[in-house]
Design an enzyme around this catalytic site. Structure first.
Site, mmCIF file in Angstrom:
data_model
loop_
_atom_site.group_PDB
_atom_site.id
_atom_site.type_symbol
_atom_site.label_atom_id
_atom_site.label_comp_id
_atom_site.label_asym_id
_atom_site.label_seq_id
_atom_site.Cartn_x
_atom_site.Cartn_y
_atom_site.Cartn_z
ATOM 1 N N PRO A 12 10.336 -4.358 -0.799
ATOM 2 C CA PRO A 12 8.915 -4.019 -0.793
ATOM 3 C C PRO A 12 8.196 -4.659 0.386
ATOM 4 O O PRO A 12 8.626 -5.677 0.919
ATOM 5 C CB PRO A 12 8.400 -4.601 -2.114
ATOM 6 C CG PRO A 12 9.333 -5.719 -2.408
ATOM 7 C CD PRO A 12 10.670 -5.305 -1.858
ATOM 8 N N LYS A 13 7.090 -4.048 0.796
ATOM 9 C CA LYS A 13 6.256 -4.609 1.860
ATOM 10 C C LYS A 13 5.083 -5.312 1.190
ATOM 11 O O LYS A 13 4.352 -4.723 0.418
ATOM 12 C CB LYS A 13 5.744 -3.505 2.778
ATOM 13 C CG LYS A 13 4.858 -4.023 3.886
ATOM 14 C CD LYS A 13 4.340 -2.861 4.718
ATOM 15 C CE LYS A 13 3.424 -3.326 5.799
ATOM 16 N NZ LYS A 13 2.190 -3.910 5.331
ATOM 17 N N TRP A 14 4.925 -6.601 1.478
ATOM 18 C CA TRP A 14 3.838 -7.397 0.919
ATOM 19 C C TRP A 14 2.716 -7.500 1.942
ATOM 20 O O TRP A 14 2.927 -7.315 3.135
ATOM 21 C CB TRP A 14 4.344 -8.784 0.535
ATOM 22 C CG TRP A 14 5.494 -8.727 -0.418
ATOM 23 C CD1 TRP A 14 6.800 -8.923 -0.129
ATOM 24 C CD2 TRP A 14 5.440 -8.407 -1.808
ATOM 25 N NE1 TRP A 14 7.582 -8.768 -1.247
ATOM 26 C CE2 TRP A 14 6.771 -8.452 -2.294
ATOM 27 C CE3 TRP A 14 4.410 -8.095 -2.688
ATOM 28 C CZ2 TRP A 14 7.084 -8.191 -3.618
ATOM 29 C CZ3 TRP A 14 4.741 -7.834 -4.003
ATOM 30 C CH2 TRP A 14 6.046 -7.887 -4.456
#
Length: 91
Positions: free
Chosen positions: A28-30
């Protein structure tokens, strides 16, 4: 600073795809800033994906980088803090 790879360096950027490839995992991209870190001895420089200096926004990271990375290194990752995000938004 004298490293084999000198700042600024353009990072590899993600590309849009129609489907997520079947690689066995998805990362995931935070929220945060893409950050490229350069360290040469006690000298540390943080750069953005747009090749802009970012060290002034993350002074708290400099001591952590010195404590946990080799004396001659470069790496990439994401940096975030509410203070840095507010400061960056006003420049």
């Amino acid at each position: 600073m004298r490293l084999p790879v000198m700042p600024p360096v353009a990072p590899m950027l993600a590309k849009s795809v129609k489907e997520i490839p079947d690689t066995g995992h998805v990362e995931p991209k935070w929220d945060g800033f893409r950050t490229i870190v350069f360290r040469d001895g006690d000298e540390v420089e943080l750069g953005s994906r747009n090749e802009k200096p970012m060290t002034r926004y993350f002074p708290e990271l400099v001591e952590q980088i010195k404590a946990h990375t080799p004396r001659g290194a470069s790496s990439t990752g994401r940096s975030s803090s509410s203070r840095a995000i507010a400061s960056a938004g006003t420049r």
